[in-house]
Write a protein that holds these residues in place. Structure first.
Motif, PDB file in Angstrom:
ATOM      1  N   SER A  70       0.373   9.368   0.792  1.00 31.74           N
ATOM      2  CA  SER A  70       1.476   8.493   0.398  1.00 31.74           C
ATOM      3  C   SER A  70       2.751   9.036   1.019  1.00 31.74           C
ATOM      4  O   SER A  70       3.037  10.226   0.927  1.00 31.74           O
ATOM      5  CB  SER A  70       1.616   8.472  -1.127  1.00 31.74           C
ATOM      6  N   TYR A  71       3.535   8.174   1.647  1.00 29.61           N
ATOM      7  CA  TYR A  71       4.770   8.605   2.292  1.00 29.61           C
ATOM      8  C   TYR A  71       6.010   8.166   1.521  1.00 29.61           C
ATOM      9  O   TYR A  71       7.137   8.407   1.943  1.00 29.61           O
ATOM     10  CB  TYR A  71       4.832   8.123   3.743  1.00 29.61           C
ATOM     11  N   ASP A  72       5.775   7.505   0.393  1.00 29.57           N
ATOM     12  CA  ASP A  72       6.908   7.089  -0.433  1.00 29.57           C
ATOM     13  C   ASP A  72       6.348   6.555  -1.753  1.00 29.57           C
ATOM     14  O   ASP A  72       5.152   6.236  -1.852  1.00 29.57           O
ATOM     15  CB  ASP A  72       7.731   6.018   0.277  1.00 29.57           C
ATOM     16  N   GLU A  97      -1.634   5.153   2.102  1.00 30.63           N
ATOM     17  CA  GLU A  97      -2.394   4.895   3.311  1.00 30.63           C
ATOM     18  C   GLU A  97      -3.776   5.508   3.140  1.00 30.63           C
ATOM     19  O   GLU A  97      -3.902   6.611   2.601  1.00 30.63           O
ATOM     20  CB  GLU A  97      -1.731   5.547   4.529  1.00 30.63           C
ATOM     21  N   LYS A  98      -4.796   4.832   3.611  1.00 30.73           N
ATOM     22  CA  LYS A  98      -6.145   5.383   3.561  1.00 30.73           C
ATOM     23  C   LYS A  98      -6.289   6.511   4.576  1.00 30.73           C
ATOM     24  O   LYS A  98      -5.755   6.441   5.678  1.00 30.73           O
ATOM     25  CB  LYS A  98      -7.169   4.288   3.872  1.00 30.73           C
ATOM     26  N   SER A 126      -9.186   5.632  -5.407  1.00 25.65           N
ATOM     27  CA  SER A 126      -7.921   4.926  -5.307  1.00 25.65           C
ATOM     28  C   SER A 126      -6.838   5.912  -5.698  1.00 25.65           C
ATOM     29  O   SER A 126      -7.121   7.010  -6.194  1.00 25.65           O
ATOM     30  CB  SER A 126      -7.886   3.684  -6.199  1.00 25.65           C
ATOM     31  N   VAL A 127      -5.575   5.547  -5.439  1.00 23.59           N
ATOM     32  CA  VAL A 127      -4.464   6.442  -5.734  1.00 23.59           C
ATOM     33  C   VAL A 127      -3.334   5.651  -6.361  1.00 23.59           C
ATOM     34  O   VAL A 127      -3.276   4.420  -6.272  1.00 23.59           O
ATOM     35  CB  VAL A 127      -3.943   7.165  -4.470  1.00 23.59           C
ATOM     36  N   SER A 128      -2.440   6.402  -6.960  1.00 24.36           N
ATOM     37  CA  SER A 128      -1.267   5.797  -7.573  1.00 24.36           C
ATOM     38  C   SER A 128      -0.089   6.734  -7.394  1.00 24.36           C
ATOM     39  O   SER A 128      -0.206   7.944  -7.638  1.00 24.36           O
ATOM     40  CB  SER A 128      -1.510   5.564  -9.063  1.00 24.36           C
ATOM     41  N   GLN A 180      -0.039  12.995   9.891  1.00 28.21           N
ATOM     42  CA  GLN A 180      -1.418  13.282   9.515  1.00 28.21           C
ATOM     43  C   GLN A 180      -1.879  14.625  10.081  1.00 28.21           C
ATOM     44  O   GLN A 180      -1.723  14.921  11.248  1.00 28.21           O
ATOM     45  CB  GLN A 180      -2.358  12.179   9.990  1.00 28.21           C
ATOM     46  N   PHE A 181      -2.453  15.413   9.151  1.00 30.05           N
ATOM     47  CA  PHE A 181      -3.019  16.696   9.518  1.00 30.05           C
ATOM     48  C   PHE A 181      -4.499  16.541   9.834  1.00 30.05           C
ATOM     49  O   PHE A 181      -5.207  15.773   9.198  1.00 30.05           O
ATOM     50  CB  PHE A 181      -2.888  17.687   8.350  1.00 30.05           C
TER      51      PHE A 181
END
Lengths: 113, 112
Positions: free
Chosen positions: A49-51, A56-57, A65-67, B99-100
């Motif tokens: 997650s960038y924000d 993003e997968k 899944s994510v939150s 991405q790493f």
């Protein structure tokens, strides 16, 4: 010092259960990551997650899944745990500077029976 | 595909001696950054050293140094004067964008 904490060090769950793994960072980092670590396979990215509310997968998102409702917190959800999800789960966070490293949490070792 | 190869799953070194862990990677990008991480047994993964790909000078952090060969896409880690506390799993990684990409790790044993 950057601190990344994970809600549990060890977790035992049953097949079919919904599992929540939580990660919290205290450095106001924009980027947060969930990895799975298995012997001989290294670290594989599940999601990042960038924000806030953005995700993003990664390479292996299936079954996860994510939150990210708040900047400091990034949750990984196993919708219906399966035995092949038994693994070590690592959370990491990172700022936006190009050379900045990722900072890792202590890991959660999940056993699905 | 972006890949990182650590060809030595396990290595050992005598205390006070020097050891080199190898890492090769494959990318078509020209702008990236390289890292070595250390994961002691049952402990948190921590950064050991990092290198910018556009810099020719090899990075050094106390007893840890790298040998970066950009044309060969090689990024080895040298540990001098090995100590018992250096025993750990070591991961090589590079980052492109956000991405790493990690290698599979080398388990280092330090023999007293």
């Amino acid at each position: 010092d950057v601190k990344v904490t994970q809600s549990s060090r060890y977790l035992v769950k049953r097949t079919g259960e919904k599992v929540f793994l939580e990660c919290v960072q205290d450095m106001d980092h924009e980027n947060m990551f969930w990895y799975r670590q298995d012997p001989g396979l290294g670290l594989r990215l599940i999601y990042f997650s960038y924000d806030v509310k953005m995700k993003e997968k990664g390479d292996i998102p299936e079954g996860y899944s994510v939150s990210r409702e708040k900047k400091e917190r990034f949750s990984l959800i196993l919708e219906s745990a399966s035995t092949n999800q038994t693994s070590m789960y690592l959370c990491a966070s990172r700022g936006t500077y190009s050379l900045e490293a990722q900072y890792f949490g202590p890991g959660t070792r999940l056993l699905v029976l | 595909a972006q890949t990182v190869t650590q060809s030595q799953p396990e290595m050992s070194v005598q205390e006070a001696e020097t050891v080199t862990l190898s890492c090769t990677y494959d990318t078509s990008e020209s702008d990236y950054y390289l890292f070595w991480y250390k994961q002691p047994p049952s402990r948190q993964m921590i950064l050991v050293i990092r290198q910018e790909a556009y810099k020719q000078q090899n990075a050094t952090e106390n007893r840890f140094s790298v040998n970066f060969q950009k044309a060969a896409k090689s990024f080895s880690l040298k540990i001098s004067d090995s100590q018992l506390g250096d025993a750990a799993m070591y991961f090589c990684a590079y980052i492109i964008g956000n991405q790493f990409y990690f290698g599979t790790g080398t388990s280092l044993t330090v023999i007293p």
